[in-house]
Design a protein around this motif. Structure first.
Motif, mmCIF file in Angstrom:
data_model
loop_
_atom_site.group_PDB
_atom_site.id
_atom_site.type_symbol
_atom_site.label_atom_id
_atom_site.label_comp_id
_atom_site.label_asym_id
_atom_site.label_seq_id
_atom_site.Cartn_x
_atom_site.Cartn_y
_atom_site.Cartn_z
ATOM 1 N N ILE A 79 0.887 -1.160 0.000
ATOM 2 C CA ILE A 79 0.000 0.000 0.000
ATOM 3 C C ILE A 79 0.924 1.207 0.000
ATOM 4 O O ILE A 79 1.704 1.411 0.938
ATOM 5 C CB ILE A 79 -0.921 0.013 1.227
ATOM 6 C CG1 ILE A 79 -1.824 -1.219 1.197
ATOM 7 C CG2 ILE A 79 -1.751 1.305 1.251
ATOM 8 C CD1 ILE A 79 -2.663 -1.408 2.436
ATOM 9 N N PHE A 80 0.873 2.003 -1.078
ATOM 10 C CA PHE A 80 1.833 3.078 -1.278
ATOM 11 C C PHE A 80 1.406 4.362 -0.570
ATOM 12 O O PHE A 80 0.249 4.788 -0.699
ATOM 13 C CB PHE A 80 2.016 3.372 -2.771
ATOM 14 C CG PHE A 80 2.681 2.252 -3.510
ATOM 15 C CD1 PHE A 80 4.053 2.105 -3.468
ATOM 16 C CD2 PHE A 80 1.931 1.337 -4.229
ATOM 17 C CE1 PHE A 80 4.671 1.070 -4.141
ATOM 18 C CE2 PHE A 80 2.539 0.300 -4.907
ATOM 19 C CZ PHE A 80 3.913 0.163 -4.864
ATOM 20 N N PRO A 81 2.342 4.998 0.142
ATOM 21 C CA PRO A 81 2.075 6.331 0.680
ATOM 22 C C PRO A 81 1.937 7.334 -0.473
ATOM 23 O O PRO A 81 2.445 7.100 -1.572
ATOM 24 C CB PRO A 81 3.326 6.643 1.505
ATOM 25 C CG PRO A 81 4.121 5.392 1.565
ATOM 26 C CD PRO A 81 3.664 4.498 0.485
ATOM 27 N N ASP A 82 1.302 8.462 -0.213
ATOM 28 C CA ASP A 82 1.081 9.441 -1.286
ATOM 29 C C ASP A 82 2.351 10.174 -1.709
ATOM 30 O O ASP A 82 2.351 10.872 -2.709
ATOM 31 C CB ASP A 82 -0.017 10.440 -0.909
ATOM 32 C CG ASP A 82 0.305 11.267 0.320
ATOM 33 O OD1 ASP A 82 1.384 11.090 0.918
ATOM 34 O OD2 ASP A 82 -0.541 12.102 0.692
ATOM 35 N N TRP A 83 3.442 9.991 -0.970
ATOM 36 C CA TRP A 83 4.698 10.648 -1.329
ATOM 37 C C TRP A 83 5.610 9.757 -2.178
ATOM 38 O O TRP A 83 6.736 10.123 -2.485
ATOM 39 C CB TRP A 83 5.443 11.153 -0.091
ATOM 40 C CG TRP A 83 5.323 10.293 1.125
ATOM 41 C CD1 TRP A 83 4.416 10.440 2.146
ATOM 42 C CD2 TRP A 83 6.123 9.160 1.472
ATOM 43 N NE1 TRP A 83 4.607 9.455 3.086
ATOM 44 C CE2 TRP A 83 5.654 8.663 2.704
ATOM 45 C CE3 TRP A 83 7.183 8.519 0.847
ATOM 46 C CZ2 TRP A 83 6.199 7.556 3.328
ATOM 47 C CZ3 TRP A 83 7.746 7.419 1.465
ATOM 48 C CH2 TRP A 83 7.241 6.952 2.700
ATOM 49 N N ILE A 84 5.115 8.608 -2.583
ATOM 50 C CA ILE A 84 5.889 7.715 -3.447
ATOM 51 C C ILE A 84 5.615 8.080 -4.904
ATOM 52 O O ILE A 84 4.469 8.201 -5.330
ATOM 53 C CB ILE A 84 5.528 6.240 -3.184
ATOM 54 C CG1 ILE A 84 6.037 5.822 -1.807
ATOM 55 C CG2 ILE A 84 6.083 5.319 -4.270
ATOM 56 C CD1 ILE A 84 7.554 5.878 -1.658
ATOM 57 N N GLY A 85 6.702 8.237 -5.661
ATOM 58 C CA GLY A 85 6.608 8.568 -7.080
ATOM 59 C C GLY A 85 7.006 7.386 -7.943
ATOM 60 O O GLY A 85 6.748 6.230 -7.613
ATOM 61 N N GLU A 86 7.700 7.688 -9.015
ATOM 62 C CA GLU A 86 8.092 6.697 -10.023
ATOM 63 C C GLU A 86 8.965 5.598 -9.429
ATOM 64 O O GLU A 86 9.892 5.859 -8.663
ATOM 65 C CB GLU A 86 8.864 7.415 -11.136
ATOM 66 C CG GLU A 86 9.425 6.518 -12.201
ATOM 67 C CD GLU A 86 10.304 7.249 -13.194
ATOM 68 O OE1 GLU A 86 10.931 6.560 -14.018
ATOM 69 O OE2 GLU A 86 10.393 8.490 -13.145
ATOM 70 N N GLU A 87 8.696 4.355 -9.824
ATOM 71 C CA GLU A 87 9.541 3.245 -9.393
ATOM 72 C C GLU A 87 10.829 3.233 -10.204
ATOM 73 O O GLU A 87 10.802 3.372 -11.431
ATOM 74 C CB GLU A 87 8.834 1.900 -9.542
ATOM 75 C CG GLU A 87 9.695 0.751 -9.035
ATOM 76 C CD GLU A 87 8.950 -0.551 -8.825
ATOM 77 O OE1 GLU A 87 9.566 -1.471 -8.262
ATOM 78 O OE2 GLU A 87 7.769 -0.642 -9.222
ATOM 79 N N VAL A 88 11.966 3.062 -9.522
ATOM 80 C CA VAL A 88 13.278 3.035 -10.174
ATOM 81 C C VAL A 88 14.063 1.769 -9.798
ATOM 82 O O VAL A 88 15.276 1.718 -9.963
ATOM 83 C CB VAL A 88 14.089 4.320 -9.857
ATOM 84 C CG1 VAL A 88 13.419 5.543 -10.469
ATOM 85 C CG2 VAL A 88 14.300 4.501 -8.356
#
Length: 159
Positions: free
Chosen positions: A126-135
């Motif tokens: 479950i991703f927090p809202d501050w997570i962006g693009e996966e690298v």
């Protein structure tokens, strides 16, 4: 065998800052190739030697050993290839997972990456809202590569 299963993401915004306390990290590499890396790290007032194998998917072998902090400091200053990685690591618990957020300084100033270690590669997140693009699969964001090709040297097309 000790295996690390880790996913990496760019961080957006700064809402995460209020969720955890930061610890300074210094790390350098004795060797860093796609097949293996040997790293020395100071985390706060502790020293570590870490050996990592080749990344396959999101997993790789990892062996980490505590070493005296004065040994770590001497190795960083005399044996590691510059530049050293400087960062502050924040540990944030979110929905049952521990996220480690690295805010880089020095040659990698401006880069903020979140990592989460998983029990298996298919584990639900479950991703927090501050997570962006996966690298995760972009080797430019491996710390060993950031030591060799720092973020500050990337052109605008590489970011």
């Amino acid at each position: 065998m000790p295996t690390e299963i880790e996913r990496k993401f760019l961080v957006t915004g700064d809402r995460w800052r209020s969720l955890g306390e930061g610890k300074p990290y210094w790390q350098g590499y004795l060797t860093a190739t796609p097949e293996r890396s040997v790293r020395v790290r100071i985390a706060g007032d502790e020293g570590f030697l870490t050996i990592k194998g080749k990344t396959v998917g999101a997993a790789r072998l990892e062996y980490e050993y505590a070493i005296p902090v004065d040994h770590a400091r001497e190795i960083l200053q005399t044996l590691c290839v510059p530049p050293l990685i400087q960062k502050t690591r924040y540990r944030v618990e979110w929905e049952g997972l521990l996220w480690e957020i690295d805010e880089f300084a020095g040659e990698n100033q401006g880069l903020v990456i979140a990592e989460v270690e998983l029990a298996n590669a298919d584990q639900a997140i479950i991703f927090p809202d501050w997570i962006g693009e996966e690298v995760t699969h972009d080797p430019r964001y491996y710390n060993s590569n950031l030591a060799q090709h720092p973020f500050s040297q990337w052109g605008s097309g590489e970011r």
